[in-house]
Design a protein around this motif. Sequence first.
Motif, PDB file in Angstrom:
ATOM      1  N   ILE A  29       0.728  -1.011   0.076  1.00 42.36           N
ATOM      2  CA  ILE A  29      -0.418   0.506   0.330  1.00 42.36           C
ATOM      3  C   ILE A  29       0.769   1.617   0.321  1.00 42.36           C
ATOM      4  O   ILE A  29       1.839   1.151   1.353  1.00 42.36           O
ATOM      5  N   LEU A  30       0.847   2.164  -0.292  1.00 45.38           N
ATOM      6  CA  LEU A  30       1.391   2.825  -1.323  1.00 45.38           C
ATOM      7  C   LEU A  30       0.760   4.621  -1.327  1.00 45.38           C
ATOM      8  O   LEU A  30      -0.033   4.131  -1.920  1.00 45.38           O
ATOM      9  N   ILE A  31       1.378   5.442  -0.209  1.00 43.30           N
ATOM     10  CA  ILE A  31       0.332   6.342  -0.187  1.00 43.30           C
ATOM     11  C   ILE A  31       1.521   7.761  -0.879  1.00 43.30           C
ATOM     12  O   ILE A  31       2.453   7.498  -0.224  1.00 43.30           O
ATOM     13  N   SER A  32       1.063   8.680  -1.255  1.00 40.05           N
ATOM     14  CA  SER A  32       2.604   9.988  -2.085  1.00 40.05           C
ATOM     15  C   SER A  32       1.018  11.118  -1.673  1.00 40.05           C
ATOM     16  O   SER A  32       0.233  11.395  -2.072  1.00 40.05           O
ATOM     17  N   ILE A  33       1.684  11.545  -0.780  1.00 36.67           N
ATOM     18  CA  ILE A  33       1.359  13.160  -0.964  1.00 36.67           C
ATOM     19  C   ILE A  33       2.324  14.302  -1.043  1.00 36.67           C
ATOM     20  O   ILE A  33       3.421  14.295  -1.521  1.00 36.67           O
ATOM     21  N   VAL A  34       1.221  15.879  -1.383  1.00 38.50           N
ATOM     22  CA  VAL A  34       1.925  16.634  -1.774  1.00 38.50           C
ATOM     23  C   VAL A  34       2.377  17.371  -0.297  1.00 38.50           C
ATOM     24  O   VAL A  34       0.584  17.940  -0.437  1.00 38.50           O
ATOM     25  N   GLU A  35       2.819  17.987  -0.162  1.00 37.29           N
ATOM     26  CA  GLU A  35       3.181  19.114   0.929  1.00 37.29           C
ATOM     27  C   GLU A  35       3.394  20.507  -0.074  1.00 37.29           C
ATOM     28  O   GLU A  35       3.011  20.596  -1.102  1.00 37.29           O
ATOM     29  N   ALA A  36       2.443  21.771   0.991  1.00 34.85           N
ATOM     30  CA  ALA A  36       2.304  22.839   0.394  1.00 34.85           C
ATOM     31  C   ALA A  36       3.602  23.676  -0.331  1.00 34.85           C
ATOM     32  O   ALA A  36       3.451  24.217  -1.209  1.00 34.85           O
ATOM     33  N   ASN A  37       5.067  22.440  -0.058  1.00 37.33           N
ATOM     34  CA  ASN A  37       6.161  23.380  -0.585  1.00 37.33           C
ATOM     35  C   ASN A  37       6.057  23.079  -2.050  1.00 37.33           C
ATOM     36  O   ASN A  37       7.476  22.894  -2.409  1.00 37.33           O
ATOM     37  N   GLY A  38       5.847  21.703  -2.260  1.00 36.34           N
ATOM     38  CA  GLY A  38       5.969  21.131  -3.862  1.00 36.34           C
ATOM     39  C   GLY A  38       6.540  19.604  -3.230  1.00 36.34           C
ATOM     40  O   GLY A  38       6.529  19.009  -4.479  1.00 36.34           O
TER      41      GLY A  38
END
Length: 546
Positions: A524-533
């Motif tokens: 199970i792979l989750i990627s998130i994009v932070e506010a700084n990119g």
Amino acid sequence: MSIKMKKIGPLIWLSFLLMLHPILVQSQNDFAETISAHVSKNIAVAGETIWFSVNIKITENQNRNSKILYAELINRDGLPVLQSMHALESHSSEGYLIIPNELESDHYLLRFYTRVSPLLSEEGVFNQFITIINPKKSPRTFPTSDQSIKYVFTNLKAHLDEKIITKTKQELIFEIPENFKTKSTTVSVSILNPFLPELLHGHIDGRIYMEFPIDQSLVPEPYGHIIAAKNLNPKIDTTETFFVSAHGIQSIVVSSKPNLTGDLYFELGAFSDYAFLIAQSSDIENQLNFSPVSPFLPFKFKEDFVFPNLNLKSHDKEFLMDLILSSQVATYFYPLENAEDLPVVTGFLPDNTYMLDDYTRFDDVETTLREYIPEVWVRKQSKKTLFKVSNAPLNDVFRENPLILLDAMPIFDADALAKFNPTKIQKLEVITREFSFNKDKFSGVISLTSFDNDFGGFELPEKALYLNYPEIQKPKTLQSQHLNIDLKDPNFPDFRTSLLWRYNSYPTENLKIYSSEIKGDYEILISIVEANGNMKYFTNILQVED
């Protein structure tokens, strides 16, 4: 002036963007793009589809970020076996790669970049190994040797919890951390790859490549794709105009003049839905001596970067049979759908439009123009047909020839057009004023549009060049994020090795995962994009058993 976004006839691209030629320089220090990616799985069978999402982190100069992403699948010889281009929106892109059926079983390198990102920073290219299995083509055999790994891939995945164990064909709920629910999140669940060495899981940047040639120019694409080409004439005429018309559901035409070394750049802007290109020159007396330049960059691996060998053993047979079974049913049971296309405004504002079905049809364009189009004057000179357009602002007639277009393709042979039967021509539009197009000025415009955007049966001009150019991938969507549209049907065969693909969403509730009949360990792979990119990765192991 407001133009509604609706389907407009295939005319000429008039955006002011065309006046902004790309900045072609050798280096820039004030701008960089960092590439991050999430790949749906890192093991697949030839013929299968791999999904991906890519995020671009840029420096503070926000208005110059690239609009086109490049994806390549590279074999151990350093040669691309698959190349594709993808539109970037809001610094991100979702796409897919259909693995060619002819590939041999082996490890391959998947890389993503923009036209300029690898030239500005090592972080401007994202590389990840994936393993391809082809039951018809065994992996190469290599002499036994010590394959020391000199480049360790980054695998910074934070583990969210302990291993989850479930049964086949079960529904389970995976809890999404609360702080993820306000961030752009992509999630995949796919079977683990047992053949890739642990140190080569994850990704690596551009440190595995040699430096580019010192004369490698930057071609920024802040508005859309730029077609680069070369004028191959031994003597370069910098006043010669070259035209490239792009044709698909809609069509546009763009133009360029060569620089002193023969370089040409054609800005397509937001237009991306083309199937083929046609190149022509304003020099209609001579054969076109023109060649497009590949938009993909000429990467070369460092000598000490080596691919790992793929070693398949007899005890891998059951796992491989499950992979092959999954691939054989995937296309049939889990089809893709075409995403809805948003039409691009490709037209100019004509002074007059004539829908030809409103008139009695004649057998040739010449008669049609004489009888119905008062703004166009048909003349004969030395047995050649000439079309002249009224100059409305001066209440006169232009002395020079107008720009003539048929489905956005320039027409220079007025005689051929005059004899052409316009039965399949839907409309005719006229501009009765001087028309500026890049560095050229034309004495009005005559534009014909066919019903089916296929030139209405008009033959390709003799000196035109048909270009089989790489297309920008048309978006598609999955019918179900679970890659199975009949999860509730107990009789529906479920042999998925990819259990979930959900791109760029803001999860408001916990995640539902449905296991298939294929046992094994899944990631199970989750990627998130932070506010700084920055893109961050989180992982969990899902074990599916009987």
